[in-house]
Design a protein around this motif. Sequence first.
Motif, mmCIF file in Angstrom:
data_model
loop_
_atom_site.group_PDB
_atom_site.id
_atom_site.type_symbol
_atom_site.label_atom_id
_atom_site.label_comp_id
_atom_site.label_asym_id
_atom_site.label_seq_id
_atom_site.Cartn_x
_atom_site.Cartn_y
_atom_site.Cartn_z
ATOM 1 N N VAL A 18 48.668 67.616 69.061
ATOM 2 C CA VAL A 18 49.329 66.368 69.478
ATOM 3 C C VAL A 18 50.138 66.633 70.752
ATOM 4 O O VAL A 18 50.095 65.847 71.710
ATOM 5 C CB VAL A 18 50.222 65.813 68.337
ATOM 6 C CG1 VAL A 18 51.183 64.742 68.838
ATOM 7 C CG2 VAL A 18 49.346 65.252 67.226
ATOM 8 N N LYS A 19 50.848 67.761 70.786
ATOM 9 C CA LYS A 19 51.679 68.065 71.961
ATOM 10 C C LYS A 19 50.805 68.381 73.181
ATOM 11 O O LYS A 19 51.051 67.883 74.281
ATOM 12 C CB LYS A 19 52.600 69.235 71.647
ATOM 13 C CG LYS A 19 53.591 68.884 70.541
ATOM 14 C CD LYS A 19 54.490 70.061 70.227
ATOM 15 C CE LYS A 19 55.351 69.722 69.018
ATOM 16 N NZ LYS A 19 55.537 70.828 68.110
ATOM 17 N N TYR A 20 49.791 69.212 72.989
ATOM 18 C CA TYR A 20 48.924 69.557 74.135
ATOM 19 C C TYR A 20 48.176 68.325 74.650
ATOM 20 O O TYR A 20 48.013 68.141 75.858
ATOM 21 C CB TYR A 20 47.945 70.678 73.750
ATOM 22 C CG TYR A 20 48.605 72.042 73.840
ATOM 23 C CD1 TYR A 20 48.575 72.771 75.031
ATOM 24 C CD2 TYR A 20 49.286 72.577 72.766
ATOM 25 C CE1 TYR A 20 49.201 74.009 75.137
ATOM 26 C CE2 TYR A 20 49.924 73.809 72.849
ATOM 27 C CZ TYR A 20 49.879 74.523 74.043
ATOM 28 O OH TYR A 20 50.515 75.737 74.141
ATOM 29 N N LEU A 21 47.727 67.473 73.727
ATOM 30 C CA LEU A 21 47.010 66.261 74.154
ATOM 31 C C LEU A 21 47.962 65.287 74.854
ATOM 32 O O LEU A 21 47.567 64.605 75.811
ATOM 33 C CB LEU A 21 46.342 65.578 72.950
ATOM 34 C CG LEU A 21 45.144 66.325 72.352
ATOM 35 C CD1 LEU A 21 44.717 65.696 71.026
ATOM 36 C CD2 LEU A 21 43.969 66.360 73.334
ATOM 37 N N ALA A 22 49.218 65.244 74.379
ATOM 38 C CA ALA A 22 50.201 64.360 75.033
ATOM 39 C C ALA A 22 50.356 64.773 76.492
ATOM 40 O O ALA A 22 50.443 63.925 77.390
ATOM 41 C CB ALA A 22 51.535 64.430 74.298
ATOM 42 N N GLU A 23 50.358 66.081 76.735
ATOM 43 C CA GLU A 23 50.466 66.570 78.119
ATOM 44 C C GLU A 23 49.175 66.278 78.896
ATOM 45 O O GLU A 23 49.208 65.803 80.032
ATOM 46 C CB GLU A 23 50.788 68.078 78.085
ATOM 47 C CG GLU A 23 50.514 68.856 79.359
ATOM 48 C CD GLU A 23 51.224 68.306 80.587
ATOM 49 O OE1 GLU A 23 52.248 67.611 80.458
ATOM 50 O OE2 GLU A 23 50.705 68.565 81.703
ATOM 51 N N SER A 24 48.024 66.511 78.280
ATOM 52 C CA SER A 24 46.732 66.280 78.968
ATOM 53 C C SER A 24 46.568 64.819 79.375
ATOM 54 O O SER A 24 46.016 64.526 80.435
ATOM 55 C CB SER A 24 45.557 66.600 78.051
ATOM 56 O OG SER A 24 45.469 67.952 77.812
ATOM 57 N N LEU A 25 47.002 63.909 78.498
ATOM 58 C CA LEU A 25 46.681 62.487 78.690
ATOM 59 C C LEU A 25 47.834 61.664 79.258
ATOM 60 O O LEU A 25 47.653 60.502 79.619
ATOM 61 C CB LEU A 25 46.224 61.882 77.351
ATOM 62 C CG LEU A 25 44.929 62.477 76.787
ATOM 63 C CD1 LEU A 25 44.670 61.995 75.369
ATOM 64 C CD2 LEU A 25 43.740 62.115 77.681
ATOM 65 N N GLY A 26 49.005 62.283 79.359
ATOM 66 C CA GLY A 26 50.197 61.543 79.807
ATOM 67 C C GLY A 26 50.029 60.942 81.192
ATOM 68 O O GLY A 26 50.435 59.794 81.442
ATOM 69 N N SER A 27 49.391 61.671 82.096
ATOM 70 C CA SER A 27 49.255 61.166 83.469
ATOM 71 C C SER A 27 48.265 59.996 83.537
ATOM 72 O O SER A 27 48.196 59.293 84.539
ATOM 73 C CB SER A 27 48.829 62.300 84.411
ATOM 74 O OG SER A 27 47.627 62.845 83.935
ATOM 75 N N SER A 28 47.498 59.787 82.460
ATOM 76 C CA SER A 28 46.613 58.608 82.394
ATOM 77 C C SER A 28 47.282 57.463 81.649
ATOM 78 O O SER A 28 46.627 56.467 81.289
ATOM 79 C CB SER A 28 45.308 58.969 81.671
ATOM 80 O OG SER A 28 44.691 60.072 82.275
ATOM 81 N N GLY A 29 48.566 57.639 81.330
ATOM 82 C CA GLY A 29 49.294 56.569 80.635
ATOM 83 C C GLY A 29 48.959 56.493 79.154
ATOM 84 O O GLY A 29 49.223 55.485 78.500
ATOM 85 N N ILE A 30 48.377 57.570 78.634
ATOM 86 C CA ILE A 30 47.997 57.570 77.212
ATOM 87 C C ILE A 30 48.983 58.452 76.448
ATOM 88 O O ILE A 30 49.184 59.618 76.791
ATOM 89 C CB ILE A 30 46.547 58.087 77.017
ATOM 90 C CG1 ILE A 30 45.575 57.200 77.795
ATOM 91 C CG2 ILE A 30 46.194 58.135 75.526
ATOM 92 C CD1 ILE A 30 44.145 57.724 77.847
ATOM 93 N N ARG A 31 49.613 57.869 75.429
ATOM 94 C CA ARG A 31 50.592 58.591 74.606
ATOM 95 C C ARG A 31 49.919 59.072 73.329
ATOM 96 O O ARG A 31 49.040 58.387 72.790
ATOM 97 C CB ARG A 31 51.770 57.675 74.279
ATOM 98 C CG ARG A 31 52.492 57.183 75.525
ATOM 99 C CD ARG A 31 53.635 56.255 75.218
ATOM 100 N NE ARG A 31 53.215 54.985 74.659
ATOM 101 C CZ ARG A 31 53.339 54.638 73.383
ATOM 102 N NH1 ARG A 31 53.871 55.457 72.505
ATOM 103 N NH2 ARG A 31 52.922 53.454 72.973
ATOM 104 N N VAL A 32 50.337 60.253 72.854
ATOM 105 C CA VAL A 32 49.735 60.820 71.638
ATOM 106 C C VAL A 32 50.861 61.218 70.682
ATOM 107 O O VAL A 32 51.733 62.009 71.053
ATOM 108 C CB VAL A 32 48.864 62.055 71.958
ATOM 109 C CG1 VAL A 32 48.129 62.536 70.704
ATOM 110 C CG2 VAL A 32 47.867 61.748 73.073
ATOM 111 N N ASN A 33 50.857 60.654 69.493
ATOM 112 C CA ASN A 33 51.928 60.915 68.532
ATOM 113 C C ASN A 33 51.354 61.083 67.124
ATOM 114 O O ASN A 33 50.209 60.691 66.854
ATOM 115 C CB ASN A 33 52.917 59.735 68.539
ATOM 116 C CG ASN A 33 53.684 59.643 69.840
ATOM 117 O OD1 ASN A 33 54.515 60.496 70.136
ATOM 118 N ND2 ASN A 33 53.370 58.612 70.642
#
Length: 258
Positions: free
Chosen positions: A172-187
Motif C-alpha cells: 500500500v505504501k509503495y503503491l501510494a508513492e508509485s501512483l501519487g504523481s498520477s493523482g491516485i491514492r492508495v489506502n
Amino acid sequence: MNVSLEGRTYVVMGVANKRSIAWGIARSLHEAGARLIFTYAAERFEKSVRDLVATLEGQDALFYECDVTDDESIENTFEQIQEDVGTIHGLAHCIAFANKEELKGDYLNTSRDGFLTAHNISSYSLTAVARAVKPLMTEGGGIVTLTYLGGERVVPNYNVMGVAKASLDASVKYLAESLGSSGIRVNAISAGPIRTLSAKGVGDFNTILKDIEERAPLRRPTTQEEVGDTAYFLLSDFSRGVTGEMIHVDSGFHIIGR
Ligand code: NAD
C-alpha cells in the motif's frame, strides 16, 4: 467539495455473497450515487453477484470475470472495462485466500506452496490490479484494500495470512508513492473480524470475534456497513489528502495492549 459519487464509476473486486465485505462497500458506494463495476473470481460466482446487485435500486452495473492469479485475466478484464466504460474513479480490492490447513496450528509448519499461494492472491494481486487500472484512472482517484491486525501483531491461527497482510500493508505504501504523481491514492482498511466465507477458514474464529466484543473499546463487533462507509470516505474527495494510510475499523481493538 463534492462528496456525492454521482457520475463516478468504481470497480468492486471480491463480492462472493451477501456477507462479503466487498458487498458492504458496494452498498455504501451505491448509496452515494456511484456506478459500480463488479469483478468475480470465476464463473460460478456470477449468478450470486448478479442476483445481489439486482437488489440495488437503479444501479446500472457491469460484471466481469477476473482471476487475480492470472495476469492475462487481469489485463483482459481492465482492457474490456476501458473499452466499455472509459474512465474509472476508484477501485476496492477485497480479495484474499490461503489454504485452510495453513490457518491453524503452528506458523512454523507453513509450506512453501501455502506461503506462495497466500502471498500471490492476497498481496501481489493488489500490485497487479493497480498497474492494470492505472490507465483507466485518468482523473485520479482512490484504491482501497482490506487488511487485518494479524499483519501487525501475532494473532493465533492467522499464520501465513498475517505475513501476507504485512506484505500487502507495505505494498500500500509503495503503491501510494508509485501512483501519487498520477493523482491516485492508495489506502488500506484494517477491518475487525466479520463472519464471512473467508473468515470461516481461520481456526477458532469464534474466539477472535468474542474477544473483540469483550475487550475492544466500543465493545461490539465490526460491521460490513462500518467498513463500507470508511471505504466510501477513502474513495471520495473527503479523503483527498490521505494516501499510504491504514485506517483501523475494528471498534478500536488494535489499541488494546493486553
Ligand atoms: P469473502 O470470502 O467474502 O471475500 C474474499 C473474496 O476473494 C471472494 O470474493 C473470493 O472469490 C475472492 N478471491 C479469492 N481468490 C481469488 C482469485 N484468485 N481471483 C479473484 N478473486 C479471488 O471474505 P471477506 O472476509 O469479505 O474478505 C475480503 C477481504 O477482507 C480479504 O482481503 C480479507 O482478508 C479481508 N478481511 C476480512 C476480515 C474478516 O474478518 N472477514 C477482516 C479483515 C480483513
